[in-house]
Each structure stands twice: as structure tokens, then as C-alpha cells.
Design an enzyme around this catalytic site. Sequence first.
Site, PDB file in Angstrom:
ATOM      1  N   ARG A 172      78.804  29.664  17.957  1.00 31.84           N
ATOM      2  CA  ARG A 172      79.078  29.385  16.638  1.00 31.84           C
ATOM      3  C   ARG A 172      80.571  28.720  16.780  1.00 31.84           C
ATOM      4  O   ARG A 172      81.384  29.311  17.350  1.00 31.84           O
ATOM      5  CB  ARG A 172      78.972  30.458  15.797  1.00 31.84           C
ATOM      6  CG  ARG A 172      77.652  30.953  15.646  1.00 31.84           C
ATOM      7  CD  ARG A 172      77.815  32.225  14.651  1.00 31.84           C
ATOM      8  NE  ARG A 172      78.496  33.344  15.131  1.00 31.84           N
ATOM      9  CZ  ARG A 172      77.909  34.263  15.906  1.00 31.84           C
ATOM     10  NH1 ARG A 172      76.583  34.129  16.285  1.00 31.84           N
ATOM     11  NH2 ARG A 172      78.635  35.224  16.397  1.00 31.84           N
ATOM     12  N   ARG A 176      84.348  24.342   8.271  1.00 27.60           N
ATOM     13  CA  ARG A 176      84.253  24.953   6.591  1.00 27.60           C
ATOM     14  C   ARG A 176      84.400  23.434   5.787  1.00 27.60           C
ATOM     15  O   ARG A 176      85.262  22.412   6.126  1.00 27.60           O
ATOM     16  CB  ARG A 176      85.897  25.429   6.526  1.00 27.60           C
ATOM     17  CG  ARG A 176      85.704  26.846   7.212  1.00 27.60           C
ATOM     18  CD  ARG A 176      87.126  27.584   6.844  1.00 27.60           C
ATOM     19  NE  ARG A 176      87.357  28.698   7.570  1.00 27.60           N
ATOM     20  CZ  ARG A 176      88.403  29.321   7.671  1.00 27.60           C
ATOM     21  NH1 ARG A 176      89.432  29.010   7.454  1.00 27.60           N
ATOM     22  NH2 ARG A 176      88.355  30.601   8.400  1.00 27.60           N
ATOM     23  N   ARG A 249      90.745  34.746  34.188  1.00 27.46           N
ATOM     24  CA  ARG A 249      91.539  33.452  33.627  1.00 27.46           C
ATOM     25  C   ARG A 249      92.948  34.223  33.541  1.00 27.46           C
ATOM     26  O   ARG A 249      93.102  35.153  33.038  1.00 27.46           O
ATOM     27  CB  ARG A 249      91.090  32.685  32.900  1.00 27.46           C
ATOM     28  CG  ARG A 249      89.907  31.888  32.962  1.00 27.46           C
ATOM     29  CD  ARG A 249      90.142  30.973  34.002  1.00 27.46           C
ATOM     30  NE  ARG A 249      90.919  29.805  33.501  1.00 27.46           N
ATOM     31  CZ  ARG A 249      91.434  28.766  34.545  1.00 27.46           C
ATOM     32  NH1 ARG A 249      91.518  28.894  35.747  1.00 27.46           N
ATOM     33  NH2 ARG A 249      92.300  27.821  33.987  1.00 27.46           N
ATOM     34  N   ARG A 280      98.910  25.168  24.583  1.00 29.07           N
ATOM     35  CA  ARG A 280      99.584  25.280  23.292  1.00 29.07           C
ATOM     36  C   ARG A 280     101.020  25.629  23.454  1.00 29.07           C
ATOM     37  O   ARG A 280     101.656  25.922  24.555  1.00 29.07           O
ATOM     38  CB  ARG A 280      99.104  26.218  22.598  1.00 29.07           C
ATOM     39  CG  ARG A 280      99.110  27.635  23.123  1.00 29.07           C
ATOM     40  CD  ARG A 280      98.215  28.773  22.214  1.00 29.07           C
ATOM     41  NE  ARG A 280      98.354  30.050  22.597  1.00 29.07           N
ATOM     42  CZ  ARG A 280      97.731  31.067  21.818  1.00 29.07           C
ATOM     43  NH1 ARG A 280      97.238  30.916  20.895  1.00 29.07           N
ATOM     44  NH2 ARG A 280      97.764  32.155  22.477  1.00 29.07           N
ATOM     45  N   GLU A 305     102.443  27.599  26.854  1.00 29.49           N
ATOM     46  CA  GLU A 305     101.289  28.301  27.660  1.00 29.49           C
ATOM     47  C   GLU A 305     100.387  27.542  28.446  1.00 29.49           C
ATOM     48  O   GLU A 305      99.491  26.645  28.107  1.00 29.49           O
ATOM     49  CB  GLU A 305     100.215  29.063  26.465  1.00 29.49           C
ATOM     50  CG  GLU A 305      99.482  30.271  27.075  1.00 29.49           C
ATOM     51  CD  GLU A 305      98.746  31.033  25.732  1.00 29.49           C
ATOM     52  OE1 GLU A 305      97.728  31.115  25.834  1.00 29.49           O
ATOM     53  OE2 GLU A 305      99.601  31.423  25.064  1.00 29.49           O
ATOM     54  N   TYR A 353      86.593  40.793  26.002  1.00 27.43           N
ATOM     55  CA  TYR A 353      87.812  40.255  25.377  1.00 27.43           C
ATOM     56  C   TYR A 353      87.569  41.312  24.195  1.00 27.43           C
ATOM     57  O   TYR A 353      86.492  41.328  23.416  1.00 27.43           O
ATOM     58  CB  TYR A 353      87.476  38.784  25.031  1.00 27.43           C
ATOM     59  CG  TYR A 353      88.780  38.390  24.067  1.00 27.43           C
ATOM     60  CD1 TYR A 353      89.898  37.972  24.677  1.00 27.43           C
ATOM     61  CD2 TYR A 353      88.256  38.335  22.684  1.00 27.43           C
ATOM     62  CE1 TYR A 353      90.741  37.946  23.821  1.00 27.43           C
ATOM     63  CE2 TYR A 353      89.514  38.048  21.808  1.00 27.43           C
ATOM     64  CZ  TYR A 353      90.765  37.772  22.468  1.00 27.43           C
ATOM     65  OH  TYR A 353      91.643  37.304  21.567  1.00 27.43           O
ATOM     66  N   ASP A 355      89.710  41.783  20.444  1.00 25.72           N
ATOM     67  CA  ASP A 355      90.748  41.290  19.502  1.00 25.72           C
ATOM     68  C   ASP A 355      91.569  42.703  19.250  1.00 25.72           C
ATOM     69  O   ASP A 355      91.092  43.702  19.632  1.00 25.72           O
ATOM     70  CB  ASP A 355      90.137  40.800  17.987  1.00 25.72           C
ATOM     71  CG  ASP A 355      89.790  39.550  18.001  1.00 25.72           C
ATOM     72  OD1 ASP A 355      90.451  38.689  18.600  1.00 25.72           O
ATOM     73  OD2 ASP A 355      88.907  38.942  17.355  1.00 25.72           O
TER      74      ASP A 355
END
Length: 371
Positions: A172, A176, A249, A280, A305, A353, A355
Site C-alpha cells: 500500500r 490522499r 541494511r 535525506r 543519511e 521493523y 515503529d
Amino acid sequence: MHYDYLLVGAGLFNATLANIFVSKGKKCLVIDKRSHIAGNIFTENLDGINVHKYGAHIFHTDNKDVWNYVNSLAEFNRYTNCPVANYNGTLYNLPFNMNTFAKIWSDVITPEDAQKRITEQAAEMAGRIPQNLEEQAISLVGRDIYERLIKGYTEKQWGRKCTELPASIIKRLPVRLTFDNNYFNDRYQGIPIGGYTQIIEKMLEGCDIQLNTDFFDDKEKWFSLADKIIYTCTIDKYFDYQFGELEYRSLRFETETLEKTNFQGNAVINYTDAETPYTRIIEHKHFEPENKAAMEKPVTIITREYPATWKKGDEPYYAVNDERNSVLYAKYKELADKQDKVIFGGRLGMYRYFDMDDTIIAAWEMAKKLF
């Protein structure tokens, strides 16, 4: 001294557990091979600016219990994550929204226009099942957005062509049809005023802590010191890579102090072209705009980065959850589940991963099982 728990790693997962253990009267020893606590959310105050040493960390969650918990440890500001993409010198808003679409397609004015254009471009995948990340992205947002804002960034991040990456990585994509630049949909969002390190310090109150300490330098010693061990380092290293190395990574950070008040006008700008070697640039003072002294100071700190191929000895940041590594991890997990004394947790111990809110929830769930 003998401990109830030895916690290997002083990051958010173990700190959450330690906070619970101490509240229940348990004796805890926390060790970490780094010279500081807080793992990858470590923040350091330099020139009055709180620097995110290991990349941008914005706390966001839909879980009110988690939000109340972290706010009991520090005051959070109302920072809203609105990253910008720089593609060959042209700036686009993220996530993909009406501001983005109007910039890419000058004749797109309304949400209906945007949806029509995306549908037209995604039609090249009509009737086909995406076999890789490139095809998946085009089927979701079309080729223009893919080429400018996904392809270069993703290939730098993962060190592989998008045609070689599984479609599952981006099942996904946030699209928006509103003029909303807020990256997260979560109800709660912010950054602790004064940085993250203070939160971990409070979580670890009542624990003994040893830094610059590698668990693998003397495993027998550490085993003898505690009844249970919570291990949050790489799971394959614990088992001496007996089935082979899992793939990760890594990242390299290049931090620079500039004699100017404002370098880029935003906390995070992604570089989505293939030619720019970094993904970034972070300008740290923009994470805490309420800090007027830092904002007005004629000095700013930025961090570039750079994604990097991981090898033994490097810091692992992201698990590569493709088919090969998933099969390999399953073998290590089978061994881990047979351990009586050692419990594996966190993103490296569980090879996934997380959050920050997911990390806290996972630690809470582990604590429930333990008690």
C-alpha cells in the site's frame, strides 16, 4: 551481585521492560556495547540543538495508552511530520497528496482530476499481478510518481533495483486526495521536548547500567549473573551464524554544523533521484520549533543519511524481510524458542521493523507473558 534480569541492549524495548521489572521489585542489569543508552533514539544536545544521532525519530501512535505512557516520562511538543521530496532540484510534498499531484501534473486541479490521472497511468498494469516493487508501485500510483518519488529513493535505500525487490514491500502507498501534508494518519504525534534520551533515563531508573560492554566478550560471565536474559541484538549472531547470516541494511550518518540560521526550512527533505548518494538531509532544530533560542541561533546542524550494505561489524538498522531471509529467520527462531534462559526481543532479536509505539507494545506483551 546476582540479578533477576540481564537486559542486553539499552534501547527502547529493553528500557520499557526494565521499567516494568523494577516496578515489580526485580533487580536488573542493563548492558550495551555503545557508549550511551537509548539505542537508535539517542539524542544529544549540541549547540543548544537536540540532535537525532541515528536518524529522524518522530513518535506517532493511535494507541492512547502508549501515548499517555510516553507523556508521563516527558513533555511532547505538537510536531507534525511533513517531509519534502527533492527530485533533481524540484520540491514535492509528501506523502502523495493534492499538493504533490498539482506539482507533477499542472492540469490536475481537483481530486477527481488526480484520481483520473493516477488510474490512467496505473492502467499499464491492468490484468497483471505485480511481480516486483516497480510493478506494484506503478499499479498503485502510476509511472510519473514512481519515477520521480519512489524509484531512486527505494533503490538507494535497499541497494537493489526495484525490479529485484518484492512487491510486498509497498503493498500500500499513502495516496490522499486532500491538501494534507501530514505524513502520519495516527491520532497522536510529537517529539519529546529536550530529546528522547531523557525518556530512556527515566525508564532505566533503579537499574544497574554498564556501557561500552559487549555481551559476546564474556557470555559465560553474563549467564552466571542473572536468572533471565532479555537479548535484543542480532539473533543470528547469538547462534554464531550456524545457518548463515541474515541480511540487514546499514546507514552512515554525516553530521555538519553550519553557520546559518536556517539551512532547508524543514526537518526532513528526501532526495529521490538516483544520482544523489544520500537519501535525506535532516535539519535537527526544526524538530523542536518551540525552542526559540535554537531556532534563532545563527548556527544549525544537519545530517546526511547514506544507506549502506551491511557486513559484520557494521550497525544493522533494517531487516531485509524477503523470502530467503524469512526462511532463514524461521530457523533461528526455532532455536530461540527452545532457550530456557534467554528471551529474544526488539527489532534485531525478532528480525522485524518496529515503529517506536510498536516497540513499547511488544515489550508490554512480553512482560505479560513473563508475569
